[in-house]
Motif scaffolding. Structure first.
Motif, PDB file in Angstrom:
ATOM      1  N   ASP A  96       0.480  -1.504  -0.036  1.00  0.00           N
ATOM      2  CA  ASP A  96       0.432  -0.407  -0.092  1.00  0.00           C
ATOM      3  C   ASP A  96       0.793   0.933   0.141  1.00  0.00           C
ATOM      4  O   ASP A  96       0.335   2.030  -1.316  1.00  0.00           O
ATOM      5  CB  ASP A  96      -0.619  -0.021   1.333  1.00  0.00           C
ATOM      6  CG  ASP A  96      -2.510  -0.793   0.662  1.00  0.00           C
ATOM      7  OD1 ASP A  96      -2.390  -1.073  -0.056  1.00  0.00           O
ATOM      8  OD2 ASP A  96      -2.113  -1.165   1.924  1.00  0.00           O
ATOM      9  N   LEU A  97       2.199   1.150   1.110  1.00  0.00           N
ATOM     10  CA  LEU A  97       2.903   2.101   1.077  1.00  0.00           C
ATOM     11  C   LEU A  97       3.051   2.659  -0.648  1.00  0.00           C
ATOM     12  O   LEU A  97       3.529   3.691  -0.868  1.00  0.00           O
ATOM     13  CB  LEU A  97       4.246   2.235   1.758  1.00  0.00           C
ATOM     14  CG  LEU A  97       4.829   3.205   2.119  1.00  0.00           C
ATOM     15  CD1 LEU A  97       3.853   4.156   2.905  1.00  0.00           C
ATOM     16  CD2 LEU A  97       5.901   3.265   3.167  1.00  0.00           C
ATOM     17  N   VAL A  98       3.821   1.751  -0.891  1.00  0.00           N
ATOM     18  CA  VAL A  98       4.857   1.760  -2.224  1.00  0.00           C
ATOM     19  C   VAL A  98       3.344   2.173  -3.582  1.00  0.00           C
ATOM     20  O   VAL A  98       3.747   3.522  -4.303  1.00  0.00           O
ATOM     21  CB  VAL A  98       5.111   0.984  -2.908  1.00  0.00           C
ATOM     22  CG1 VAL A  98       5.341   1.230  -4.537  1.00  0.00           C
ATOM     23  CG2 VAL A  98       6.078   0.646  -2.228  1.00  0.00           C
ATOM     24  N   VAL A  99       2.719   1.705  -3.220  1.00  0.00           N
ATOM     25  CA  VAL A  99       1.602   2.598  -4.299  1.00  0.00           C
ATOM     26  C   VAL A  99       1.174   3.891  -4.157  1.00  0.00           C
ATOM     27  O   VAL A  99       1.147   4.877  -5.193  1.00  0.00           O
ATOM     28  CB  VAL A  99       0.158   1.171  -4.327  1.00  0.00           C
ATOM     29  CG1 VAL A  99      -1.122   1.732  -5.126  1.00  0.00           C
ATOM     30  CG2 VAL A  99       0.394   0.097  -4.655  1.00  0.00           C
ATOM     31  N   SER A 100       0.360   4.090  -2.911  1.00  0.00           N
ATOM     32  CA  SER A 100       0.271   5.366  -2.648  1.00  0.00           C
ATOM     33  C   SER A 100       1.259   6.604  -3.315  1.00  0.00           C
ATOM     34  O   SER A 100       0.903   7.621  -3.002  1.00  0.00           O
ATOM     35  CB  SER A 100      -0.327   5.344  -1.261  1.00  0.00           C
ATOM     36  OG  SER A 100       0.718   5.222  -0.092  1.00  0.00           O
TER      37      SER A 100
END
Lengths: 190, 137
Positions: free
Chosen positions: A78-82
């Motif tokens: 999620d962190l990378v995507v966001s």
């Protein structure tokens, strides 16, 4: 009632967690493992915890390793995507055109635990779309600013995401999804 | 540093580390572009938390791959951990203040559910917007 109470090892262990964490930070700061560092860290940890006592860690379950690993994995993805998503939105905003629309969304959490709420708030600010701007434990409600949520569909998607995130955290902490009445009463006393 | 004796593995680690550092720097650059280009404080907090944190983490990992056995690697681990823990706190506090003040382009909000339920326990300095007794309509 007449049974002798067992020694409260779980409570003692729980109280040791912050000490272990502070010793670990101390040793990492020095960079080398030596018994002098560990003892020094222990002294500093006890001093810090005596000066700034923490409230007792809530709940009774321990971390479920598998569920915790899954939550950490999802969180990292999620962190990378966001970050890529916000980076894209930031670059788009340079171009001329109407500015990006957003929403402030209120989400009521299923869990009454303040600890779970703190974890949800902490992770919500790093996963796609949202920055938490208000958290009210007495109403169990989190208010988040959702970047790019310009219609009802996006708002609903965000609510679903919060529910999934909370379920992940609750599973990782090893609690039932809906806390039992006794657990709620115990937590509300503190 | 090891000169011609450098093994293939060391070269590979150095290369991956360099790539990660460059990626991290680019992400951080885009985050600072976002700080200027996004329309209001709340939107800018997104840029200040997510790409910025990941950019820093990439730089930290890249640096650790270069340092490898140095004791400073543990310091980098701490830098990453504390960045992850503290960035949401900053965003929360700044965002909360921005919403209570003039930091929000309210015309760009599709819904504002916080505006519908002001904090009665701690109304803050800008009570003029809701009135003291705040009766729901």
């Amino acid at each position: 009632m007449s049974r002798p109470t067992p020694p409260d090892t779980a409570g003692l262990l729980r109280r040791a967690v912050p000490v272990v964490w502070l010793v670990l930070v101390w040793v990492l700061l020095w960079g080398t493992f030596s018994w002098a560092n560990v003892l020094g860290g222990l002294a500093v940890a006890l001093l810090v915890l005596a000066a700034f006592p923490l409230p007792p860690a809530p709940g009774r379950g321990w971390l479920h390793p598998l569920a915790a690993l899954r939550a950490v994995g999802r969180f990292s993805a999620d962190l990378v995507v966001s970050s890529l998503q916000v980076a894209w939105q930031a670059l788009q905003a340079v171009l001329p055109g109407p500015p990006i629309r957003s929403s402030v969304v209120a989400v009521r959490l299923a869990s009454s635990s303040e600890f779970v709420m703190a974890m949800v708030v902490e992770t919500l600010s790093l996963v796609p779309g949202s920055v938490v701007i208000e958290a009210r434990p007495e109403e169990r409600t989190v208010y988040a600013h959702v970047l790019g949520a310009g219609d009802a569909e996006a708002v609903a998607a965000f609510r679903a995401q919060v529910r999934r995130l909370e379920a992940d955290i609750v599973a990782a902490l090893g609690r039932p999804a809906a806390p039992a009445a006794g657990a709620v009463a115990e937590e509300e006393v503190t | 540093m090891t000169g011609p004796a450098e093994t293939g593995l060391e070269i590979a680690l150095d290369t991956v580390g360099t790539v990660l550092i460059v990626l991290g720097v680019l992400l951080t650059l885009v985050a600072s572009v976002g700080l200027l280009s996004l329309p209001d404080v709340l939107s800018r907090m997104h840029a200040a938390t997510k790409p910025q944190v990941v950019g820093l983490l990439l730089v930290v990992v890249g640096g650790a791959l270069h340092l490898r056995t140095s004791v400073d690697v543990w310091m980098l681990v701490l830098v990453g951990a504390f960045q992850l823990v503290t960035a949401p706190v900053t965003a929360h506090v700044v965002g909360r203040l921005a919403h209570r003040g003039d930091g929000v382009r309210r015309d760009l909000l599709y819904v504002d559910e916080l505006d519908d339920s002001p904090d009665v326990a701690d109304p803050g300095p800008d009570t003029a917007r809701t009135g003291p007794d705040g009766e729901p309509g």
